[in-house]
Motif scaffolding. Structure first.
Motif, mmCIF file in Angstrom:
data_model
loop_
_atom_site.group_PDB
_atom_site.id
_atom_site.type_symbol
_atom_site.label_atom_id
_atom_site.label_comp_id
_atom_site.label_asym_id
_atom_site.label_seq_id
_atom_site.Cartn_x
_atom_site.Cartn_y
_atom_site.Cartn_z
ATOM 1 N N ASP A 244 11.482 -4.136 6.853
ATOM 2 C CA ASP A 244 12.179 -3.204 5.968
ATOM 3 C C ASP A 244 13.666 -3.206 6.280
ATOM 4 O O ASP A 244 14.077 -2.910 7.392
ATOM 5 N N HIS A 245 14.485 -3.537 5.277
ATOM 6 C CA HIS A 245 15.930 -3.443 5.445
ATOM 7 C C HIS A 245 16.514 -2.617 4.310
ATOM 8 O O HIS A 245 17.700 -2.643 4.054
ATOM 9 N N VAL A 246 15.640 -1.936 3.566
ATOM 10 C CA VAL A 246 16.088 -1.188 2.392
ATOM 11 C C VAL A 246 16.023 0.327 2.578
ATOM 12 O O VAL A 246 16.769 1.060 1.957
ATOM 13 N N GLY A 247 15.104 0.820 3.421
ATOM 14 C CA GLY A 247 15.125 2.234 3.758
ATOM 15 C C GLY A 247 14.311 3.131 2.845
ATOM 16 O O GLY A 247 13.260 2.734 2.320
ATOM 17 N N ALA A 248 14.829 4.349 2.640
ATOM 18 C CA ALA A 248 14.064 5.460 2.072
ATOM 19 C C ALA A 248 13.289 5.140 0.793
ATOM 20 O O ALA A 248 12.144 5.571 0.643
ATOM 21 N N GLU A 249 13.888 4.393 -0.129
ATOM 22 C CA GLU A 249 13.279 4.204 -1.445
ATOM 23 C C GLU A 249 11.857 3.622 -1.353
ATOM 24 O O GLU A 249 10.991 3.962 -2.166
ATOM 25 N N PHE A 250 11.618 2.754 -0.374
ATOM 26 C CA PHE A 250 10.310 2.091 -0.298
ATOM 27 C C PHE A 250 9.466 2.547 0.892
ATOM 28 O O PHE A 250 8.379 2.047 1.115
ATOM 29 N N TRP A 251 9.974 3.489 1.665
ATOM 30 C CA TRP A 251 9.325 3.889 2.921
ATOM 31 C C TRP A 251 7.868 4.290 2.744
ATOM 32 O O TRP A 251 6.974 3.828 3.449
ATOM 33 N N GLU A 252 7.621 5.181 1.753
ATOM 34 C CA GLU A 252 6.282 5.727 1.602
ATOM 35 C C GLU A 252 5.276 4.626 1.269
ATOM 36 O O GLU A 252 4.206 4.538 1.878
ATOM 37 N N LYS A 253 5.657 3.761 0.324
ATOM 38 C CA LYS A 253 4.759 2.672 -0.098
ATOM 39 C C LYS A 253 4.617 1.635 1.016
ATOM 40 O O LYS A 253 3.515 1.129 1.251
ATOM 41 N N ALA A 254 5.725 1.309 1.658
ATOM 42 C CA ALA A 254 5.690 0.234 2.660
ATOM 43 C C ALA A 254 4.917 0.681 3.897
ATOM 44 O O ALA A 254 4.051 -0.037 4.393
ATOM 45 N N SER A 255 5.212 1.898 4.379
ATOM 46 C CA SER A 255 4.502 2.353 5.582
ATOM 47 C C SER A 255 3.040 2.624 5.244
ATOM 48 O O SER A 255 2.158 2.446 6.090
ATOM 49 N N GLY A 256 2.767 3.012 3.990
ATOM 50 C CA GLY A 256 1.394 3.237 3.547
ATOM 51 C C GLY A 256 0.599 1.953 3.384
ATOM 52 O O GLY A 256 -0.608 1.980 3.143
ATOM 53 N N SER A 257 1.268 0.810 3.492
ATOM 54 C CA SER A 257 0.593 -0.485 3.349
ATOM 55 C C SER A 257 0.137 -1.065 4.673
ATOM 56 O O SER A 257 -0.464 -2.135 4.719
ATOM 57 N N LEU A 258 0.448 -0.370 5.793
ATOM 58 C CA LEU A 258 0.143 -0.923 7.114
ATOM 59 C C LEU A 258 -1.347 -0.860 7.445
ATOM 60 O O LEU A 258 -2.013 0.146 7.202
ATOM 61 N N ALA A 259 -1.848 -1.916 8.062
ATOM 62 C CA ALA A 259 -3.223 -1.958 8.577
ATOM 63 C C ALA A 259 -3.274 -1.280 9.943
ATOM 64 O O ALA A 259 -2.229 -0.988 10.538
ATOM 65 N N TYR A 260 -4.459 -1.053 10.471
ATOM 66 C CA TYR A 260 -4.610 -0.579 11.846
ATOM 67 C C TYR A 260 -3.887 -1.553 12.785
ATOM 68 O O TYR A 260 -4.024 -2.765 12.641
ATOM 69 N N GLY A 261 -3.107 -1.019 13.699
ATOM 70 C CA GLY A 261 -2.376 -1.892 14.636
ATOM 71 C C GLY A 261 -1.117 -2.508 14.041
ATOM 72 O O GLY A 261 -0.521 -3.398 14.651
ATOM 73 N N GLY A 262 -0.715 -2.030 12.851
ATOM 74 C CA GLY A 262 0.438 -2.620 12.162
ATOM 75 C C GLY A 262 1.764 -2.331 12.852
ATOM 76 O O GLY A 262 1.921 -1.336 13.544
ATOM 77 N N ARG A 263 2.715 -3.251 12.653
ATOM 78 C CA ARG A 263 4.060 -3.091 13.194
ATOM 79 C C ARG A 263 5.048 -2.985 12.033
ATOM 80 O O ARG A 263 4.930 -3.720 11.047
ATOM 81 N N TYR A 264 6.034 -2.112 12.197
ATOM 82 C CA TYR A 264 6.988 -1.839 11.120
ATOM 83 C C TYR A 264 8.400 -1.975 11.674
ATOM 84 O O TYR A 264 8.843 -1.170 12.487
ATOM 85 N N GLY A 265 9.092 -3.043 11.277
ATOM 86 C CA GLY A 265 10.451 -3.281 11.766
ATOM 87 C C GLY A 265 11.493 -2.868 10.730
ATOM 88 O O GLY A 265 11.328 -3.138 9.543
ATOM 89 N N VAL A 266 12.540 -2.202 11.195
ATOM 90 C CA VAL A 266 13.615 -1.744 10.307
ATOM 91 C C VAL A 266 14.945 -2.327 10.791
ATOM 92 O O VAL A 266 15.245 -2.268 11.983
ATOM 93 N N CYS A 267 15.723 -2.901 9.864
ATOM 94 C CA CYS A 267 17.063 -3.360 10.269
ATOM 95 C C CYS A 267 18.126 -2.944 9.267
ATOM 96 O O CYS A 267 19.246 -3.444 9.298
ATOM 97 N N GLY A 268 17.783 -2.012 8.378
ATOM 98 C CA GLY A 268 18.787 -1.546 7.425
ATOM 99 C C GLY A 268 18.195 -0.452 6.555
ATOM 100 O O GLY A 268 16.975 -0.343 6.442
ATOM 101 N N VAL A 269 19.070 0.398 6.008
ATOM 102 C CA VAL A 269 18.599 1.530 5.195
ATOM 103 C C VAL A 269 19.505 1.700 3.973
ATOM 104 O O VAL A 269 19.945 2.803 3.668
ATOM 105 N N THR A 270 19.756 0.603 3.264
ATOM 106 C CA THR A 270 20.741 0.659 2.171
ATOM 107 C C THR A 270 20.389 1.691 1.093
ATOM 108 O O THR A 270 21.279 2.188 0.420
#
Ligand SMILES: [Zn+2]
Length: 346
Positions: A244-270
């Motif tokens: 994720d390098h886009v931030g708030a707009e996609f957070w809910e959908k993107a974090s809601g897509s994680l499987a058990y044991g998922g990793r979520y990397g962030v490098c920007g919040v445009t």
């Protein structure tokens, strides 16, 4: 030397083209004859004075974070490169004095500077940098390709390869495949790791291009629901990693897509930085969330080696000659591109 510089902040008209003195190097620095300099969103922010970049310029200031060119001069103590070498510069200027730097983790420097933000950058015929930041580029890579890599491929490599250690049997969700970090993530995940790649983008045309660079599936988020499509494509399991390098707009959908044991990397919040965080899912699904800011010199070394073997290639949308920096900034603000915009200095 010819340069594009700022004396005040504002619209594209504050980018002035003219003559400035060449940089003078110290014993551990190199002077590089710039051949290509990639544009980044940070250039726009610094030009406008937004997102914490408001400032007064005592001297004309030169933008330009991602630079490739030829070594034109080396300081008396420089041993790693010589005059005439083709190089790309790591834009992260580590202080070499804080505890992070002293423990060998310059990528975590607490007083980090940045080429083209805290020091004069590459919108010019010449730029200076610490010799430790210069990395020779292999023959098949052009200056434009090399300059298009640091700010996009370093954080993507840091997140996918080093931090999350994505595996070939895993699935990754790469947000906004048309952006620099997005297209870098797709290529690293597909061609270096060998993972299954689901990308998101806004139009059918961009979706076609995302498939060309390696995405197995593309979700056009303006028409399809990201979570629904991810669950369909993964047999209701979700993805092992999100970049994720886009931030708030996609957070809910993107974090809601994680499987058990998922990793979520962030490098920007445009698109914004404040979100709701579900702590319960953090432990019940045993998720990992982490942030990176660029990467290490070793990340860049590995990126350049992988590019030299043709595993990854930055996507270049358009190049402009240095004196057309204003047009290049306008093109970046219009957002109708896929890949990087660059200035060239023949
Ligand atoms: Zn430091």
């Amino acid at each position: 030397m010819k340069a594009v510089y700022l004396q005040s902040q504002g619209g594209v008209e504050v980018l002035q083209y003219g003559d400035l003195p060449e940089p003078v190097i110290g014993p551990q620095e190199v002077k590089v004859r710039v051949r290509a300099c990639a544009l980044n969103r940070l250039d726009i922010f610094t030009r406008m004075g937004v997102r914490g970049t408001k400032r007064e310029f005592k001297q004309p200031f030169i933008l330009g974070v991602d630079v490739a060119g030829d070594v034109a001069e080396v300081g008396s103590e420089v041993r790693n490169v010589k005059v005439g070498d083709r190089v790309v510069l790591n834009p992260v200027l580590a202080c070499l004095q804080c505890w992070s730097c002293l423990s060998g983790r310059q990528g975590l420097c607490e007083r980090r500077g940045m080429l083209g933000a805290s020091a004069n950058g590459g919108y010019a015929e010449y730029v200076k940098a610490p010799a430790a930041n210069a990395l020779r580029i292999p023959e098949p890579l052009t200056y434009e390709q090399a300059a298009a890599m640091p700010t996009t491929f370093m954080p993507a490599w840091n997140m996918v390869v080093r931090r999350a250690q994505l595996k070939p049997w895993e699935t990754i969700l790469a947000l906004s495949a048309s952006s620099g970090v997005g297209s870098a993530t797709v290529q690293i995940a597909k061609n270096v790791v060998g993972a299954r790649v689901i990308a998101t983008t806004s139009t059918e045309e961009k979706a076609r291009k995302a498939k060309e660079i390696g995405a197995d599936h593309v979700i056009v988020y303006t028409k399809e629901d990201i979570v629904e499509r991810v669950m369909e494509l993964t047999n209701k399991r979700g993805v092992d990693m999100v970049v994720d390098h886009v931030g708030a707009e996609f957070w809910e959908k993107a974090s809601g897509s994680l499987a058990y044991g998922g990793r979520y990397g962030v490098c920007g919040v445009t698109t914004g930085y404040q979100v709701q965080f579900h702590m319960g899912l953090l432990f019940s699904k045993q998720l990992t969330f982490f942030g990176v800011m660029m990467g290490s010199m070793n990340d860049l070394r590995e990126v350049v080696a992988a590019a030299g073997r043709g595993l990854i290639r930055p996507v270049i949308h358009q190049t402009f000659p240095l004196q057309q920096a204003q047009e290049a900034h306008k093109a970046m603000e219009e957002r109708g591109y896929f890949g990087k915009l660059l200035l060239t200095v023949p």
